[in-house]
Write a protein that holds these residues in place. Structure first.
Motif, PDB file in Angstrom:
ATOM      1  N   ASP A 156      29.530  -6.615  32.140  1.00  0.00           N
ATOM      2  CA  ASP A 156      29.754  -5.466  31.259  1.00  0.00           C
ATOM      3  C   ASP A 156      31.134  -5.483  30.595  1.00  0.00           C
ATOM      4  O   ASP A 156      31.736  -4.449  30.348  1.00  0.00           O
ATOM      5  CB  ASP A 156      29.527  -4.152  32.019  1.00  0.00           C
ATOM      6  N   PHE A 157      31.634  -6.683  30.280  1.00  0.00           N
ATOM      7  CA  PHE A 157      32.836  -6.840  29.462  1.00  0.00           C
ATOM      8  C   PHE A 157      32.521  -6.734  27.967  1.00  0.00           C
ATOM      9  O   PHE A 157      33.412  -6.719  27.136  1.00  0.00           O
ATOM     10  CB  PHE A 157      33.447  -8.227  29.691  1.00  0.00           C
ATOM     11  N   GLY A 158      31.233  -6.744  27.596  1.00  0.00           N
ATOM     12  CA  GLY A 158      30.840  -6.944  26.215  1.00  0.00           C
ATOM     13  C   GLY A 158      30.454  -8.392  26.007  1.00  0.00           C
ATOM     14  O   GLY A 158      30.398  -9.190  26.955  1.00  0.00           O
ATOM     15  N   ASP A 161      23.715  -1.221  31.554  1.00  0.00           N
ATOM     16  CA  ASP A 161      24.986  -1.883  31.266  1.00  0.00           C
ATOM     17  C   ASP A 161      25.955  -0.891  30.640  1.00  0.00           C
ATOM     18  O   ASP A 161      25.603  -0.118  29.747  1.00  0.00           O
ATOM     19  CB  ASP A 161      24.756  -3.059  30.319  1.00  0.00           C
ATOM     20  N   TRP A 162      27.204  -0.914  31.088  1.00  0.00           N
ATOM     21  CA  TRP A 162      28.188   0.059  30.642  1.00  0.00           C
ATOM     22  C   TRP A 162      28.696  -0.195  29.224  1.00  0.00           C
ATOM     23  O   TRP A 162      29.282   0.690  28.608  1.00  0.00           O
ATOM     24  CB  TRP A 162      29.388   0.065  31.604  1.00  0.00           C
ATOM     25  N   THR A 163      28.491  -1.421  28.712  1.00  0.00           N
ATOM     26  CA  THR A 163      29.098  -1.774  27.428  1.00  0.00           C
ATOM     27  C   THR A 163      28.086  -2.189  26.378  1.00  0.00           C
ATOM     28  O   THR A 163      28.183  -1.786  25.218  1.00  0.00           O
ATOM     29  CB  THR A 163      30.108  -2.933  27.631  1.00  0.00           C
ATOM     30  N   LEU A 164      27.096  -3.011  26.757  1.00  0.00           N
ATOM     31  CA  LEU A 164      26.190  -3.601  25.784  1.00  0.00           C
ATOM     32  C   LEU A 164      24.813  -3.723  26.420  1.00  0.00           C
ATOM     33  O   LEU A 164      24.587  -4.598  27.252  1.00  0.00           O
ATOM     34  CB  LEU A 164      26.717  -4.985  25.370  1.00  0.00           C
ATOM     35  N   ASP A 186      22.273  -7.800  25.364  1.00  0.00           N
ATOM     36  CA  ASP A 186      23.353  -8.783  25.378  1.00  0.00           C
ATOM     37  C   ASP A 186      22.747 -10.182  25.323  1.00  0.00           C
ATOM     38  O   ASP A 186      22.006 -10.584  26.219  1.00  0.00           O
ATOM     39  CB  ASP A 186      24.177  -8.613  26.657  1.00  0.00           C
ATOM     40  N   PHE A 195      38.587  -5.469  29.475  1.00  0.00           N
ATOM     41  CA  PHE A 195      37.642  -6.172  28.615  1.00  0.00           C
ATOM     42  C   PHE A 195      38.271  -7.510  28.235  1.00  0.00           C
ATOM     43  O   PHE A 195      39.375  -7.832  28.666  1.00  0.00           O
ATOM     44  CB  PHE A 195      37.318  -5.342  27.367  1.00  0.00           C
TER      45      PHE A 195
END
Length: 506
Positions: A18-20, A37-40, A43, A368
């Motif tokens: 979940d870094f992107g 997922d917290w970001t994307l 993916d 990130f």
């Protein structure tokens, strides 16, 4: 963030999901659809990869749940068994089989653990299973795989609650299998010997002399020093870390306290164990400690000289590796090496390769991916540290094991032979060392273990050749060496050969 060498000479490298998006695309238009997922949530990039050491090639892998700050072991059949993480990965058990056809990928049991495990430690047991110890807010341990209802849940370990302070400082505890089959568990600033079968404390060790914590986020590093087949001696070495309160000062006041400059050493089976204290050439936290296959040196590499582990909390990168020669007299054990040029801060790793080099990679102290405008940008590079035994001046003394072929099958307590060639045989003779590949993350190499095997003198195959044979004895029990894959090296006067894979199982 995590690395593991497997018996096919591939290194599995992975980060959190979940870094992107990463810079490595999944093949064939594949994407991971994860509403949690917290970001994307959709993916199409990889957060795990297989690195082929020989060809310097990378293959993307698909990890399905978030392995952020997780743990792992290798099973007796060579599979990577990887546990825990964050978010949808906090109870996951992930499996990856080693393969040569480039088709293997992660399999995921999202509810394989009894409780969430974040910043836990794994260790392989004499029966080949893994014990998973601790983690954030988890004062207990459990086993993977489960053998039935009797061990399906988590087992309370009050010691982990007792060693938790306001900053935690007991995460990623240092865990080692002792020669009696019990577990040495170090957390914060103290240790116990645990009979995990009965959940009873066999022994309580003294608190470290200065009282400072050594586990995350104070983050020192540790190894079990090389073991010999005779006797019951086993020593634990812990180096570096951050003084008590360093994390809080870095977070709340942006005050970055100098790291600890000490190494602590204890004989865990001594009649009256006590810590001896030695001073390193430089303060260091977030370092990695690697047992070199020569059997006489521990490499201390990576890390910072001030601050704490955690997001953007480390300062003053330590670029100079240090060797620790554990058999030398006190006061003469440290050896300063040639400095690197790349800072390896929070979330960097290091592991031993079969050719004797140490693979070093990563460094991302940011929440990130962040490549610009920060003190220590996210670093996606790998590099290899070559110890002095790989210098050209030592090439004539470096053995080459011949005719080993696929992994050699060993039997406990039984002899085996290794043929090798060498141009310049040392008057000191040869040793045979046996090294377990470790799971590296957060400055601790789980399951790292080096045995100096019982062996005879090398004998020339014939009077005129440079071919020799050495007879060695496999480890006597699963307490000495749990079942699985190991690298075996012939060491000629301190110069190790390239390793060969062996497999030992009852």
């Amino acid at each position: 963030m995590h690395m593991q060498l497997l018996s096919n000479d591939r290194v599995i490298v992975f980060d959190r999901t979940d870094f992107g998006p990463s810079n490595l695309s999944l093949p064939g238009g594949r994407c991971r659809n994860d509403p949690r997922d917290w970001t994307l949530t959709l993916d199409c990039t990889a957060h795990a990869a297989e690195y082929d050491v020989a060809s310097n090639a990378v293959r993307p892998l698909t990890v399905l749940t978030d392995p952020w700050c997780s743990s792992g072991t290798v099973s007796p059949d060579g599979r990577l068994i990887q546990t825990g993480g964050a978010n949808d990965g906090e109870r996951a058990v992930r499996y990856l089989d080693p393969c040569h056809d480039r088709l293997c990928d992660w399999e995921d049991d999202a509810a394989g653990l009894a409780v969430p495990r974040w910043y836990a430690t794994n260790h392989v047991l004499p029966d080949g299973r893994a014990v998973v110890v601790g983690g954030r807010s988890q004062h207990n341990f459990e086993f993977v795989p489960k053998l039935g209802a009797a061990d399906a849940g988590a087992v309370s370990l009050p010691f982990l609650r007792e060693t938790r302070d306001a900053e935690y400082n007991n995460l990623y505890p240092f865990v080692y299998l002792n020669l009696d089959g019990n577990l040495f568990v170090f957390a914060n600033n103290r240790a116990i010997l645990l009979d995990y079968k009965t959940n009873s404390i066999v022994r309580t060790y003294p608190t470290v002399p200065d009282g400072h914590p050594r586990n995350y986020p104070s983050t020192g590093s540790s190894v079990l020093l090389p073991l010999r087949p005779s006797g019951s001696a086993a020593e634990v070495l812990i180096c570096g870390g951050a003084p008590e309160g360093s994390y809080t000062k870095a977070v709340t006041r942006k005050v970055f306290v100098a790291a600890l400059d000490t190494c602590l050493r204890i004989g865990i089976n001594d009649p009256s164990p006590s810590w001896s204290v030695e001073t390193m050439p430089t303060p260091r936290l977030m370092g990695d400690m690697i047992l070199l296959p020569s059997g006489d040196e521990v490499l201390i590499i990576n890390g910072a000289a001030a601050g704490s582990a955690g997001w953007e909390l480390g300062r003053e990168p330590v670029l100079t590796p240090v060797g620790y020669r554990h058999c030398s007299p006190p006061g003469s054990r440290f050896d300063v090496k040639t400095p690197a040029t790349t800072p390896r801060m929070y979330h960097s790793t290091a592991i031993l390769l079969r050719d004797g080099r140490v693979l070093v990679g990563g460094s991302n102290p940011h929440a990130f991916y962040n490549f610009t405008g920060v003190d220590f940008p996210t670093d996606l590079s790998l590099e290899a540290y070559s110890p002095a035994y790989l210098e050209a001046a030592n090439s004539d003394a470096r053995p080459a094991i011949t005719g080993a072929g696929p992994p050699v099958e060993l039997n406990y307590g039984k002899p085996f032979s290794l043929r090798f060639s060498v141009t310049a045989m040392s008057e000191k003779g040869v040793l045979v060392t046996m090294v377990a590949p470790s799971f590296a993350t957060h400055s601790f190499s789980m399951n790292q273990r080096l045995l100096i095997l019982e062996s005879g003198p090398a004998a020339a195959v014939d009077a005129e050749s440079s071919l020799y044979v050495v007879d060695a004895m496999a480890p006597s029990s699963t307490f000495m060496a749990p079942p699985g894959y190991y690298m075996v090296f012939v060491v000629n006067g301190g110069i190790p050969s390239e390793g060969v894979w062996v497999h030992i199982q009852q």
